[in-house]
Design a protein around this motif. Sequence first.
Motif, PDB file in Angstrom:
ATOM      1  N   ASN A 186     -60.043 -75.699  52.527  1.00 20.20           N
ATOM      2  CA  ASN A 186     -59.151 -74.847  53.333  1.00 20.20           C
ATOM      3  C   ASN A 186     -58.942 -75.430  54.730  1.00 20.20           C
ATOM      4  OD1 ASN A 186     -58.906 -72.933  51.320  1.00 20.20           O
ATOM      5  ND2 ASN A 186     -60.400 -71.509  52.194  1.00 20.20           N
ATOM      6  N   SER A 187     -60.041 -75.763  55.410  1.00 24.14           N
ATOM      7  CA  SER A 187     -59.906 -76.251  56.791  1.00 24.14           C
ATOM      8  C   SER A 187     -59.258 -77.629  56.825  1.00 24.14           C
ATOM      9  CB  SER A 187     -61.270 -76.281  57.494  1.00 24.14           C
ATOM     10  OG  SER A 187     -61.716 -74.970  57.724  1.00 24.14           O
ATOM     11  N   PHE A 188     -59.539 -78.448  55.804  1.00 21.31           N
ATOM     12  CA  PHE A 188     -58.892 -79.770  55.763  1.00 21.31           C
ATOM     13  C   PHE A 188     -57.376 -79.600  55.640  1.00 21.31           C
ATOM     14  CE2 PHE A 188     -57.415 -83.695  53.718  1.00 21.31           C
ATOM     15  CZ  PHE A 188     -57.928 -84.631  54.601  1.00 21.31           C
ATOM     16  N   HIS A 203     -55.098 -81.240  41.954  1.00 20.68           N
ATOM     17  CA  HIS A 203     -56.188 -80.543  41.264  1.00 20.68           C
ATOM     18  C   HIS A 203     -55.696 -80.119  39.882  1.00 20.68           C
ATOM     19  CE1 HIS A 203     -53.971 -76.866  42.116  1.00 20.68           C
ATOM     20  NE2 HIS A 203     -53.986 -77.155  43.401  1.00 20.68           N
ATOM     21  N   PRO A 204     -56.608 -79.812  38.989  1.00 24.97           N
ATOM     22  CA  PRO A 204     -56.176 -79.304  37.688  1.00 24.97           C
ATOM     23  C   PRO A 204     -55.533 -77.920  37.844  1.00 24.97           C
ATOM     24  CG  PRO A 204     -58.506 -79.961  37.639  1.00 24.97           C
ATOM     25  CD  PRO A 204     -58.087 -79.942  39.066  1.00 24.97           C
ATOM     26  N   LYS A 205     -54.694 -77.558  36.907  1.00 27.84           N
ATOM     27  CA  LYS A 205     -54.103 -76.209  36.944  1.00 27.84           C
ATOM     28  C   LYS A 205     -55.216 -75.169  36.895  1.00 27.84           C
ATOM     29  CE  LYS A 205     -49.508 -77.219  35.786  1.00 27.84           C
ATOM     30  NZ  LYS A 205     -48.461 -77.515  34.867  1.00 27.84           N
ATOM     31  N   GLY A 206     -55.084 -74.115  37.653  1.00 27.34           N
ATOM     32  CA  GLY A 206     -56.101 -73.072  37.730  1.00 27.34           C
ATOM     33  C   GLY A 206     -56.944 -73.184  38.992  1.00 27.34           C
ATOM     34  N   TYR A 207     -56.823 -74.345  39.675  1.00 30.18           N
ATOM     35  CA  TYR A 207     -57.608 -74.560  40.901  1.00 30.18           C
ATOM     36  C   TYR A 207     -56.762 -74.424  42.178  1.00 30.18           C
ATOM     37  CZ  TYR A 207     -61.936 -75.691  38.588  1.00 30.18           C
ATOM     38  OH  TYR A 207     -63.095 -75.602  37.859  1.00 30.18           O
ATOM     39  N   GLU A 208     -55.606 -73.747  42.050  1.00 29.04           N
ATOM     40  CA  GLU A 208     -54.784 -73.514  43.237  1.00 29.04           C
ATOM     41  C   GLU A 208     -55.618 -72.748  44.267  1.00 29.04           C
ATOM     42  OE1 GLU A 208     -53.947 -72.855  40.114  1.00 29.04           O
ATOM     43  OE2 GLU A 208     -52.295 -74.273  39.778  1.00 29.04           O
ATOM     44  N   LEU A 209     -55.553 -73.218  45.507  1.00 31.43           N
ATOM     45  CA  LEU A 209     -56.267 -72.534  46.597  1.00 31.43           C
ATOM     46  C   LEU A 209     -55.426 -71.356  47.087  1.00 31.43           C
ATOM     47  CD1 LEU A 209     -57.471 -75.841  48.144  1.00 31.43           C
ATOM     48  CD2 LEU A 209     -59.025 -73.975  47.558  1.00 31.43           C
ATOM     49  N   TYR A 241     -59.869 -70.172  42.784  1.00 32.36           N
ATOM     50  CA  TYR A 241     -59.604 -69.092  43.749  1.00 32.36           C
ATOM     51  C   TYR A 241     -59.039 -67.871  43.005  1.00 32.36           C
ATOM     52  CZ  TYR A 241     -57.662 -66.468  47.636  1.00 32.36           C
ATOM     53  OH  TYR A 241     -57.365 -65.465  48.516  1.00 32.36           O
ATOM     54  N   ALA A 242     -58.109 -68.115  42.070  1.00 33.75           N
ATOM     55  CA  ALA A 242     -57.482 -66.988  41.347  1.00 33.75           C
ATOM     56  C   ALA A 242     -58.522 -66.299  40.454  1.00 33.75           C
ATOM     57  CB  ALA A 242     -56.313 -67.500  40.507  1.00 33.75           C
ATOM     58  N   ASP A 243     -59.279 -67.089  39.701  1.00 28.54           N
ATOM     59  CA  ASP A 243     -60.364 -66.566  38.861  1.00 28.54           C
ATOM     60  C   ASP A 243     -61.630 -66.761  39.697  1.00 28.54           C
ATOM     61  OD1 ASP A 243     -61.790 -65.594  36.764  1.00 28.54           O
ATOM     62  OD2 ASP A 243     -61.249 -67.181  35.351  1.00 28.54           O
ATOM     63  N   TYR A 244     -61.778 -65.923  40.681  1.00 25.03           N
ATOM     64  CA  TYR A 244     -62.600 -66.188  41.862  1.00 25.03           C
ATOM     65  C   TYR A 244     -64.025 -66.676  41.550  1.00 25.03           C
ATOM     66  CZ  TYR A 244     -64.217 -65.858  46.658  1.00 25.03           C
ATOM     67  OH  TYR A 244     -64.712 -66.170  47.893  1.00 25.03           O
ATOM     68  N   GLY A 245     -64.319 -67.886  42.056  1.00 31.75           N
ATOM     69  CA  GLY A 245     -65.674 -68.431  41.957  1.00 31.75           C
ATOM     70  C   GLY A 245     -66.030 -69.038  40.609  1.00 31.75           C
ATOM     71  N   LYS A 246     -65.049 -69.103  39.699  1.00 29.67           N
ATOM     72  CA  LYS A 246     -65.357 -69.630  38.354  1.00 29.67           C
ATOM     73  C   LYS A 246     -65.152 -71.154  38.291  1.00 29.67           C
ATOM     74  CE  LYS A 246     -66.190 -65.689  36.224  1.00 29.67           C
ATOM     75  NZ  LYS A 246     -66.077 -64.820  37.385  1.00 29.67           N
ATOM     76  N   VAL A 247     -65.986 -71.801  37.459  1.00 25.36           N
ATOM     77  CA  VAL A 247     -65.790 -73.220  37.142  1.00 25.36           C
ATOM     78  C   VAL A 247     -64.948 -73.263  35.871  1.00 25.36           C
ATOM     79  CG1 VAL A 247     -66.934 -75.382  36.480  1.00 25.36           C
ATOM     80  CG2 VAL A 247     -67.973 -73.903  38.205  1.00 25.36           C
ATOM     81  N   LEU A 248     -63.715 -73.741  35.970  1.00 25.93           N
ATOM     82  CA  LEU A 248     -62.794 -73.718  34.831  1.00 25.93           C
ATOM     83  C   LEU A 248     -62.752 -75.059  34.116  1.00 25.93           C
ATOM     84  CD1 LEU A 248     -59.724 -71.990  36.566  1.00 25.93           C
ATOM     85  CD2 LEU A 248     -61.624 -70.897  35.368  1.00 25.93           C
TER      86      LEU A 248
END
Length: 313
Positions: A186-188, A203-209, A241-248
């Motif tokens: 985020n800060s970067f 990033h892979p789909k699903g990892y949108e910030l 972020y969408a599936d908060y905190g999950k490793v997809l």
Amino acid sequence: MQHYLSINDIDSLPDWVDEARALKIDPLQSKSLGKDKTMGLLFFNNSLRTRLSTQKAAMNLGMEVIIMNFGNEGWALEYADGTIMDQGTSEHIKEAAKVVSQYCDIIGIRAFASLSDKEKDEAEMVLNGFKKHASVPIVNMESSVGHPLQALTDAITMAENSNKAKPKVVLSWAPHPKALPHAVANSFIQMMQRQDADFVITHPKGYELDPAITKNSHIEYDQEKAMENADFVYVKNWSSYADYGKVLCQDQKWMITGEKLGDAKFMHCLPVRRNVVVEDAVLDSNQSLVIEQANNRTYAAQLVLKKILEHLK
Ligand code: CP
């Protein structure tokens, strides 16, 4: 400047980068500024670089430093108003922040995201709790949402290693076995949005910030395409972020290799998992800037503390 909580507290990023680089040349130039002042560093989570570089920065300014590992040595804090404290928490932030303020002239706080409760994480309960109830300036040493000392460091490191007016900078997700926070990325991103650069996030789909952070930044889901002709590749894992905190995804195809990197410089905030996030050959090459990034943590922190001390005078 009163507090340093996010990249938004930087008025002019180019000026700050220049000032930090000047401090790096002569770190003891303001040794008397912090005389008889105390820096308090409160850690709710682990650290190597932030702890030692911020301590070093404060010492370069002549400050005394006291450190507490709050996460495992302090009383469990309560943050909610009006709570009947008959469960796990022993002390309210209202008292704790006021007490610590009596011992310190500036307080640094490290408190990561829980990654289990998005609403609470985004409320920045710990950082904002101290900001609200302390009577001294607060420095964010990585909170749920941001790591602005790291991002300032990264801006310094890129300036030192760039000979282009508009470099191509890629932020790439990479695999990791554990769920990690979004703060560094985020800060970067917020820092890059203030730079003149060709900036791409991959990033892979699903990892949108958080779209409130990425705004209209260029996102490219094909990592190799994103990295074509890059000058800097900044690598970081984060959880969904969408599936908060999950490793997809733990797809090793996203690991950074020398072949993918081409002639680009490699950047990472550290700690980094070798041969999971990035292969040995990259970290051990002279294209890796990670050790210099860690060195620059001192001067980023020193500039922030210097500005706060000048404001306190
Ligand atoms: N990059 C960084 O913040 O390192 P530490 O977690 O070791 O402080």
